[in-house]
Scaffold this active site. Structure first.
Site, PDB file in Angstrom:
ATOM      1  N   LYS A  81       0.839  -1.197   0.000  1.00  0.00           N
ATOM      2  CA  LYS A  81       0.000   0.000   0.000  1.00  0.00           C
ATOM      3  C   LYS A  81       0.878   1.252   0.000  1.00  0.00           C
ATOM      4  O   LYS A  81       1.892   1.302   0.699  1.00  0.00           O
ATOM      5  CB  LYS A  81      -0.916  -0.022   1.227  1.00  0.00           C
ATOM      6  CG  LYS A  81      -1.946   1.097   1.282  1.00  0.00           C
ATOM      7  CD  LYS A  81      -2.856   0.898   2.494  1.00  0.00           C
ATOM      8  CE  LYS A  81      -3.825   2.046   2.668  1.00  0.00           C
ATOM      9  NZ  LYS A  81      -4.698   1.860   3.858  1.00  0.00           N
ATOM     10  N   SER A 156      -9.319   2.249   3.077  1.00  0.00           N
ATOM     11  CA  SER A 156      -8.401   2.927   2.180  1.00  0.00           C
ATOM     12  C   SER A 156      -7.447   1.990   1.454  1.00  0.00           C
ATOM     13  O   SER A 156      -6.719   2.424   0.560  1.00  0.00           O
ATOM     14  CB  SER A 156      -7.604   3.974   2.956  1.00  0.00           C
ATOM     15  OG  SER A 156      -6.807   3.378   3.950  1.00  0.00           O
ATOM     16  N   SER A 180      -9.919   0.381   7.363  1.00  0.00           N
ATOM     17  CA  SER A 180      -9.329   0.567   6.036  1.00  0.00           C
ATOM     18  C   SER A 180      -8.824  -0.692   5.361  1.00  0.00           C
ATOM     19  O   SER A 180      -8.522  -0.685   4.178  1.00  0.00           O
ATOM     20  CB  SER A 180      -8.170   1.569   6.120  1.00  0.00           C
ATOM     21  OG  SER A 180      -8.669   2.849   6.384  1.00  0.00           O
TER      22      SER A 180
END
Length: 470
Positions: A81, A156, A180
């Site tokens: 990420k 996210s 997330s």
């Protein structure tokens, strides 16, 4: 339904990460062949799904050809990420406000992640600074859900979830500061485990805050991949303040007492697909011999306002103090409107912060007290089914977006504040076939119970596969 996936007849097949690593170890394929298959799959889906923020394939090719990988996922291709420092890749955190210069060194979690043998070929997309629950942007195309491209992939850790769900990689990094990791896992039909606070290395941006909300982990298509990841991290970096997980390789024998929470903190009723998925899971658990009792929500309504204030503190620290918290190249003029709106919300209520922190810590004690009586808490992952692209876009009216996010993300944040582990499992679907996540959590340090129960549910009701959807 606009399904987009890349599963096919190559060396990746439909293997999970443990299975692919075994193929590599047995000489049935190589790390280079696995990487090339993954990149070919990426090139097929990326123009539609937009899940990669930074492509770093050439360095991954060099590692695949020259490195001796070790660990449970030796040679398996993956992504990290893009809010986590990986040397040689710019940590852009989904925002043009961040500097484009490459990270000079890995952060601690990166070492835990690649130490499992994974080969990172790029960084996955995320919304600006991970502050919202859909991977959409003010300045570029959204990341789309492979189950139906008209819908959000969650956030996210949205890009990572998309790449796993679409078959590009079997495992990918995510982190979770309010859901997330679990939110995109639910939206994309994956296993998403948020570990206990302290089980994995903390995120650099939040580790020194009064309450560190963020836990690093992975999203996978099978429970065994998630279990293998946590076992290997624990083997190399044991968490001294938490009880050991050990190697979890299947269901446990203990029949559990499970608390059912079916009312969102915002009040109201669940929508029909979410309620159906939850109650079907209750029936399944009871058929397996577990006891399920409905209980009131173990936190009160004040938690919402306290969490929003604290969430706003994160945005304020980025918006107003970005040259310190993000880096010298931070350009505040490029901060998106949602981050700025959240920052301004905090500024209006900054005087409440000391009380908010005390209130959140008190709420954590109340939440954890439920485990004096129950082994597991069961709920939906989300307040309602996955929204369409645009419904929560950061370009919209801030107050409307915030209200929508509060209603959508109403079950996951309590685990971030309390530090307790939780998992989203793909145990339901809408009438149109979109995944619906069901949420399980246990007390601090009890990932073993969580994984054993997840194994049992996966065996009893195998997870739907996008390649089988019509």
């Amino acid at each position: 339904m606009k399904h987009v996936h890349a599963f096919g007849d190559d060396c990746l097949g439909e293997l999970d990460a443990v299975g692919l690593a075994k193929q590599i170890a047995d000489g049935e394929t190589t790390a280079s062949e696995a990487l090339e298959a993954s990149l070919a799959r990426l090139d097929r889906i990326e123009p539609t799904l937009s899940a990669v923020a930074i492509d770093d394939r050439e360095r991954a090719r060099e590692r695949a050809a020259t490195s001796r990988f070790s660990g449970p996922f030796a040679g398996v291709p993956t992504v990290i990420k893009n809010n986590t420092a990986f040397a040689g890749i710019a940590t852009r955190s989904g925002s043009a406000a961040t500097p484009a210069s490459a990270a000079q060194a890995d952060e601690p979690f990166t070492g835990e992640f690649v130490g499992t043998g994974l080969n990172v070929f790029g960084a996955s997309t995320m919304p600006a600074f991970g502050l919202t629950a859909t991977t959409e942007f003010v300045d570029r195309d959204p990341t789309r859900n492979p189950w139906d491209t008209d819908f959000s992939a969650g956030a996210s850790s949205g890009g990572s979830a998309v790449l796993v769900a679409a078959g590009v990689v079997p495992i990918a990094h995510g982190n979770d500061g309010g859901g997330s990791l679990r939110i995109p896992a639910a939206a994309c039909g994956l296993v998403g485990v948020k570990p206990s606070r302290g089980r994995t290395a903390p995120a650099e941006l939040t580790k020194n805050l009064p309450i560190d909300l963020v836990s690093n982990g992975v999203m996978t298509r099978t429970v065994r991949d998630s279990a293998a990841f946590l076992a290997d991290v624990e083997r190399r970096h044991p968490a001294s303040k938490l009880k050991p997980i050990g190697a979890v390789e299947g269901p446990g024998d203990k029949r559990l007492k499970i608390a059912l929470v079916n009312t969102p903190i915002t009040g109201g009723l669940l929508d029909r697909p979410t309620d159906s998925a939850l109650m079907e899971t209750v029936d399944l658990l009871e058929s397996l011999g577990h006891r399920v009792n409905t209980v009131p929500l173990p936190v009160d309504r004040s938690f919402v306002d306290q969490f929003i204030d604290y969430w706003g503190l994160l945005a304020f620290g980025i918006d107003r103090l970005g040259k310190v918290s993000v880096g010298k190249g931070f350009d505040r003029s490029q901060v998106d409107s949602f981050t700025r709106g959240l920052s301004n919300t905090f500024l209006r209520h900054f005087y409440r912060l000391p009380g908010d922190v005390l209130g959140l810590k008190r709420g954590s004690r109340i939440f954890r007290a439920i485990f004096d009586e129950f082994d597991v808490v069961l709920s939906p992952t989300l307040g309602h089914v996955t929204p369409r692209i645009g419904d929560l876009a950061p370009t919209g009216d801030f107050d409307e977006i915030l209200d929508g996010l509060i209603r959508y993300v109403s079950f996951t944040p309590a685990n971030n504040v309390s530090g307790t582990p939780a998992v989203s499992l793909p145990l339901g679907s809408t009438p149109d076939g979109l995944p619906v996540g069901v949420h399980l959590c246990t007390d601090l340090g009890d990932e073993r119970t969580l994984l054993e129960l997840s194994y049992e549910l996966e065996a009893a009701r195998p997870f739907a596969r996008i390649q089988d959807a019509v």
